[in-house]
Design an enzyme around this catalytic site. Sequence first.
Site, PDB file in Angstrom:
ATOM      1  CB  THR B 182     -11.402   7.030 -17.595  1.00  0.00           C
ATOM      2  OG1 THR B 182     -10.855   7.214 -16.488  1.00  0.00           O
ATOM      3  CG2 THR B 182     -10.839   5.974 -18.646  1.00  0.00           C
ATOM      4  NE  ARG B 210      -3.513   6.163 -10.193  1.00  0.00           N
ATOM      5  CZ  ARG B 210      -4.631   5.741 -10.829  1.00  0.00           C
ATOM      6  NH1 ARG B 210      -4.754   6.600 -11.737  1.00  0.00           N
ATOM      7  NH2 ARG B 210      -5.533   4.827 -10.604  1.00  0.00           N
ATOM      8  CB  VAL B 211       0.960   5.009 -14.132  1.00  0.00           C
ATOM      9  CG1 VAL B 211       0.501   4.362 -15.179  1.00  0.00           C
ATOM     10  CG2 VAL B 211       1.920   6.059 -14.693  1.00  0.00           C
ATOM     11  N   GLY B 212      -2.261   4.671 -13.685  1.00  0.00           N
ATOM     12  CA  GLY B 212      -3.480   3.684 -13.422  1.00  0.00           C
ATOM     13  C   GLY B 212      -3.556   2.788 -14.611  1.00  0.00           C
ATOM     14  CB  THR B 233     -13.770   3.516 -17.019  1.00  0.00           C
ATOM     15  OG1 THR B 233     -13.868   4.559 -16.268  1.00  0.00           O
ATOM     16  CG2 THR B 233     -14.975   2.720 -17.384  1.00  0.00           C
ATOM     17  N   GLY B 236      -8.554   2.043 -11.026  1.00  0.00           N
ATOM     18  CA  GLY B 236      -7.423   1.405 -11.554  1.00  0.00           C
ATOM     19  C   GLY B 236      -6.660   0.426 -10.913  1.00  0.00           C
TER      20      GLY B 236
END
Lengths: 319, 319
Positions: B182, B210-212, B233, B236
């Site tokens: 990241t 999926r969203v982190g 980073t 998440g």
Amino acid sequence: MNSDKGHSRPLWVLAIHGGASAIPPDLSDAELQAIDDALQLALDIGAKMLVSGGSSLDAVQAAVRVMENSGVLNAGRGAALNHDGFAELDAAIMDGRDRGAGSVAALRHVANPIDLARLVRDRTDHVMLVGEGAEKFAQEQGIPMMPESYFITDRRRRELDRALGAKAGSTDSVSPSHSRGTVGAIARDTHGNLAAATSTGGLTNKHFGRVGDSPIIGAGTYAENGVCAVSATGMGEVFMRLTAAAEVCARVKYNKQTVAVASGEVIRELKSHGGLGGMIALDAAGNIAMPYSSATMLRGQVGSTMKAQVLGVKMKEGQ
Amino acid sequence: MNSDKGHSRPLWVLAIHGGASAIPPDLSDAELQAIDDALQLALDIGAKMLVSGGSSLDAVQAAVRVMENSGVLNAGRGAALNHDGFAELDAAIMDGRDRGAGSVAALRHVANPIDLARLVRDRTDHVMLVGEGAEKFAQEQGIPMMPESYFITDRRRRELDRALGAKAGSTDSVSPSHSRGTVGAIARDTHGNLAAATSTGGLTNKHFGRVGDSPIIGAGTYAENGVCAVSATGMGEVFMRLTAAAEVCARVKYNKQTVAVASGEVIRELKSHGGLGGMIALDAAGNIAMPYSSATMLRGQVGSTMKAQVLGVKMKEGQ
């Protein structure tokens, strides 16, 4: 540095909201009654669970599900429509015990987004699923896909038409408008655990794919045992930028403010950034605050030391 | 209650990260050199803008864009692949002046997610756009759609195959794994304005949709003038549940901790919840902290009183 704690500590409490904004003058008495009924039923269902020792997490989910199913609030069926004419639904749920959370956004075919958010928490390693991927997860979990028409009510279609009509001949980009009726619930159960849940269709005439504060942990939804639980409603973009829900809890935790002072100050700060709206908040002892800067906020509360009470639904013919 | 302020206050500073985790033992010297080059170039490009009076917002965007284009980090081309074998990209940018923010998630065809996040901030009334709707916005803005193959590198394909292979015969649900790389940047410009930006492909083998934490304001990305700027980073989901970036700033603001103490404590709290990772953080005066709990964190810093320095890229043959 006063504390609300100490006098008449409730065993359990539940607070709900049905959105912050003015009540449109063209709402009929029947529509107002249906809103009032939905809020009363949400309190009743949640209270039944809490009084018998149920968890705050189950209670806020159940209360939100009732409001999603009502057809008269901005969540589930009856949600606001986006610029392209369909509903896109967001929801989140958070467990104060371990700050475990589930969140979904940009759903188009799931009748009860709050139930899918709960499944994200319970059955995945993730916190947030969005869009097509979130609906793939719903199908994996055996949740039926509803047609887009299921969510669309005549009232929301008229509201979108008005918003689009207001822009006719304009070369401006999408101009979304705040929609009455985001729903949320917070609770403290007899075990002392806090939880929060929020569900919404977002803004009328929003851009396809827009996500507001409701499903964002720390913006529209937050719960932390020993500190506070919050569900917010209003101009979501400002609530996101100011991490509204987490900010209330940070003030309670580090600034030693009461939840009433903390939530009131955050609502004022949001307003100073152009973000009208409101929130329901409670602290570890079960003290509730329900501040708002909008014309009104549909809201209700019930607890072991307090009868169920729905506020903000002003009926034309008295009440 | 010590403060870092006062000694050798820099006019401007820039800090970047290229993700927190172990460096895989099979990375070749050429690959390590390419990572080192990308971080050096990101610092150089950002520094050139800041030294000539450019804004921190432009500098963090430019630094992140360089890393997205490198092909060797987990952002833009070269991002981690999800369970279904394609890259889904998230990014956010935040301006400390007004806490204005832009965020995008679950993109499949946008080469530079950080540029789209900036356009969300600059050209919409929204903060966050996701999925298909976000890509519709990209097309409206004239951004070319890249084929999915553009993002896929041999290395990420092998990493996904390993993750899927490890689950062969298992009846478990998707088991995502943390992916190196990241990227993020934070800066204070000569006008004293803070900004933060983060971009990622998220977890290898993550569920579609999926969203982190990276695109979540207050979780992976946050900036507030006079307080602090953060880009995070790591794992998440834990960063989201603990609203990691906002928590650092709340500790600086209300608990009067230095940014070094605040970020160090938050990294420890994240670890106690199972969330390994790291973050870069700076305060209003330009003091930088770069704590991590993972094996290493690729990172770099440069400023008006400090030469460019890249850390965490351990070359096999010395360096």
